[in-house]
Design an enzyme around this catalytic site. Structure first.
Site, PDB file in Angstrom:
ATOM      1  N   TYR A 110       0.800  -1.213   0.000  1.00 42.82           N
ATOM      2  CA  TYR A 110       0.000   0.000   0.000  1.00 42.82           C
ATOM      3  C   TYR A 110       0.835   1.266   0.000  1.00 42.82           C
ATOM      4  CZ  TYR A 110      -4.500   2.185   0.192  1.00 42.82           C
ATOM      5  OH  TYR A 110      -5.615   2.898  -0.147  1.00 42.82           O
ATOM      6  N   TRP A 112       2.497   3.146   2.067  1.00 40.65           N
ATOM      7  CA  TRP A 112       2.574   4.161   3.114  1.00 40.65           C
ATOM      8  C   TRP A 112       3.661   3.874   4.143  1.00 40.65           C
ATOM      9  CZ3 TRP A 112       0.482   8.824   3.377  1.00 40.65           C
ATOM     10  CH2 TRP A 112      -0.648   9.125   2.613  1.00 40.65           C
TER      11      TRP A 112
END
Length: 762
Positions: A110, A112
């Site tokens: 993802y 992040w």
């Protein structure tokens, strides 16, 4: 104690002092007017009890070999050496590719995990798997799954809505009225992907008010817009009905700008027939909307007239598209702004995401940023990111997506780095069952998150504090050096070094590394980037010594100003080149859950539906104020927000009183999908019949062996339905769910979310 050093996170730049191999204290970068409180999670994070300290393999997988297993998340782990890990993981990757092909690998990430441009987990894993021959990938994001599909079809772009949005300074100077659907939640403006060095939103809103500007917040939560505003608290999930009612007043009182609709838009006539009820006999008037949304019809009429008589910007938060039919809210918001005819005028028009991240409203930099080349993925198999469980549980089944008819691949190996789907994904009992189906689950992680505990092979990764990197974002003027703050803890390694080791074992080491170390890659990326610029920058060595580099920005932007001035010379990327209020393409798909123009669809989960009889509270699962997603949930700022060690749930005093609840009580939050425990905070800033429980508490099942076990820590994703926004986007719908709340009277289970699993030597 080492000398203080400056570095960067997604939620802000800071200067850190380091002692005994850990971050001891931090202070925000000088000049940051509104630094994020999440910086308080950094001290103690390097040597936190939840760190993964050694390569580890799930005992059952090590004993029985690859294959589906119901023990993921409940088994203990065996510590292995790095040499053993390389052998085990390299052999398993080769086995899957040889037996099933590269399509059988799902590369999940993802992105992040770190603000760094080189040690960016998503880039690293994608580069590695592309060198291996490719992988099944995902499209779009949990944050913007619906927007990422609908907006390119309606206005020809997705990114420009954020990176080239109307800037705060323009709004302060020119706007009279901001009508904010979903508010402008300043807690979210602490964050920007790639890092952020300034947080100007609070100051901009204060300057806007001081100039005489008026703010209207349409949200069930009063603090979705801090400070003075006109607060309208609707029934959650009814924003599209409200927008339609406002549009109805514009249409029937000759307040719509028909010239703009004719010159810059297409399909308004088709939409107007629906708006006026010409075909279905249901005018979408304020009187129609009032019983749906719970707002007064007279107030809606007055608001529409105010919008037409002032320089008005209509903003829609990202949260409104994380629900069933989530495509409709941004589409209808844009349509409403088009009817006002102010799109492209300074201070007027449309905005998407103000208060959703620290990007909309900020000036974009005039250049690209250094990035690691990921290579080409020859595998064309993909899914919408929120369809992970569907893919794992239903291999070979067809599904609709954005006009395509696709088929879920048969995944044998899930390779995850840089994210925690137990924060993002819906219906965790279903996700746990889905993760039991593949042969092997591999996770790179610094911490023992729920995803790591559900893996077969766990690779200990370094944090940003344990490696050199550089970063910046497309709406922040500073490119920042991120020097290593301390040595890697225990046996943690950079993901790059892990992938380089595996690539060498699998026969493509040179292709992956190109003969460079991590530090050599940083210099290479910077120097290559510098040759693409039309302005001078210092050498990499000079940049690294200085610690930062100011980049030129494109100031004074108004969204779609060029298009307004010359719609033919600055055509949009839509089939018509215009704003598509009616999309012939979408209409041609024939979807029953997404028509060719924006419209009202009754939600599955809302207080006006039949489920509310069983579950009478509407839970809003929004982003937390105390951390970024689930990152550093065990940090000081995050832990201080807990109630009785559990995630806080906010309730209106009437709802708390009806249930005999008070501040500090632990409650069971439940529906027919699952249950979790949370700590009560009584707050009249929440609309009656609405409760708010943020995402991000690390999933902590009372009985790890039971997929349906209650979460002791307060993760709302045990409650949400795992269904996409529509056949068009299949985006995440995890922001809205109906629940019941009752006082928990049993023996409180301990919170073990941040405790490592049992780890035995080989």
């Amino acid at each position: 104690m080492a000398a203080p050093q400056t570095s960067l996170t997604h939620w802000g730049a800071f200067t850190a002092t380091v002692a005994s191999g850990d971050i001891a204290s931090v202070r925000p970068l000088a000049g940051d007017a509104d630094p994020s409180s999440a910086l308080g999670n950094l001290p103690g994070s390097v040597r936190h009890i939840s760190r993964v300290t050694t390569p580890a393999v799930r005992r059952g997988w090590l004993k029985e070999g690859p294959g589906p297993s119901s023990r993921r998340g409940a088994d203990d782990f065996v510590a292995v050496s790095w040499d053993e890990l390389a052998e085990i993981l390299g052999d398993e990757l080769r086995r899957v590719v040889d037996a099933y092909g590269n399509e059988a690998i799902y590369g999940g990430s993802y992105g992040w995990s770190s603000a760094g441009r080189f040690h960016h987990a998503q880039s690293q894993i994608h580069r590695f798997l592309n060198c291996l021959g490719g992988f099944t990938f995902s499209r779009h994001s949990y944050s913007l799954g619906a927007t990422g599909v609908i907006m390119p079809r309606v206005v020809g772009t997705h990114d420009d809505l954020f990176k080239r949005s109307t800037q705060w300074d323009v709004i302060v100077e020119h706007t009279d009225l901001m009508v904010c659907f979903g508010g402008v939640a300043l807690k979210n403006t602490g964050v920007n992907h790639g890092g952020t060095t300034a947080h100007p939103a609070r100051d901009a809103l204060n300057r806007f008010r001081a100039k005489g500007g008026r703010l209207v917040s349409i949200s069930p939560l009063r603090d979705d817009l801090d400070g003075e505003c006109d607060w309208h608290a609707p029934v959650p999930g009814t924003d599209v009905a409200i927008m339609l009612a406002l549009a109805y007043v514009l249409a029937t009182e000759s307040l719509a700008d028909l010239d703009f609709l004719a010159s810059h838009c297409t399909g308004y006539e088709r939409f107007e027939r629906y708006l006026l009820g010409t075909d279905d006999g249901v005018p979408k008037s304020p009187q129609w909307a009032a019983p749906i949304c719970g707002l007064d019809a007279g107030e809606l009429t007055a608001l529409a007239r105010r919008m037409a008589s002032n320089r008005t910007i209509v903003t829609v938060s990202w949260s409104l598209q994380r629900t069933r039919h989530g495509e409709q809210a941004p589409w209808m918001g844009l349509t409403l702004a088009a009817m006002l005819g102010q799109i492209g005028l300074p201070g007027g028009g449309f905005g998407h995401g103000y208060g959703s991240m620290n990007e909309p409203g900020l000036a974009p930099v005039k250049c690209t940023l250094p990035r690691l080349p990921q290579g080409i993925n020859p595998v064309r198999s993909f899914i919408p990111v929120a369809a992970i469980s569907d893919m794992l549980l239903h291999p070979g089944e067809p599904f609709d997506y954005n006009g395509l008819r696709l088929t879920y691949p048969d995944i044998k190996l899930v390779y995850w780095a840089g994210g925690n789907p137990f924060h993002h994904h819906q219906n965790l009992p279903r996700l746990r069952r889905a993760l039991g189906r593949p042969d092997t689950v591999v996770v790179h992680e610094p911490y023992w998150t729920a995803m790591a505990k559900h893996a077969d092979i766990v690779v200990p990764s370094t944090t940003f504090a344990e490696r050199d990197d550089l970063s910046g974002s497309r709406n922040d003027p500073l490119l920042m050096a991120m020097p290593k703050l301390t040595e890697p803890y225990a046996q943690a390694r950079d993901d790059y070094d892990t992938f380089a080791m595996l690539a060498e074992r699998l026969g493509f080491g040179d292709a992956f590394t190109e003969g460079r170390s991590s530090r050599e890659w940083l210099a290479h990326l910077y120097e290559n980037w510098s040759t693409t610029l039309d302005f001078d920058v210092p050498s990499f060595a000079e940049f690294w010594r200085a610690g930062r580099l100011r980049l030129p920005t494109d100031d004074g932007l108004t969204l779609l100003a060029d298009f307004r001035a010359d719609p033919h010379g600055h055509r949009l990327g839509t089939p018509s080149g215009l704003i598509e209020i009616f999309s012939a393409d979408i209409d041609g798909f024939g979807y029953t859950d997404c028509a060719g123009h924006p419209r009202w669809y009754e939600p599955d989960e809302w207080l006006g539906g039949p489920r509310a009889g069983r579950f009478p509270l509407h839970l809003l699962a929004n982003q937390p104020a105390s951390r970024l997603h689930s990152q550093l949930d065990g940090g000081a700022t995050s832990m201080q927000s807990k109630v009785a060690g559990r995630e806080p749930i906010r309730m209106h005093p009437d709802d708390a009183g009806e249930r005999g609840l008070d501040n500090g009580d632990v409650v069971r939050v439940f529906n027919d999908r699952g249950a979790c425990l949370a700590g009560v905070v009584v707050d009249d800033r929440v609309r009656p019949s609405v409760v708010q429980l943020s995402t991000g508490a690390w999933f902590d099942p009372v009985d790890p062996s039971d997929p349906d076990s209650m979460c002791a820590h307060g993760n709302p994703n045990v409650l949400t339905e795992d269904v996409g926004t529509s056949s068009l986007a299949h985006g995440c719908t995890g922001a809205h769910v109906l629940v019941q709340v009752e006082k928990y009277t049993g023996v409180l289970p301990p919170v073990r979310a941040h405790q490592p699993p049992v780890l035995a030597p080989r």
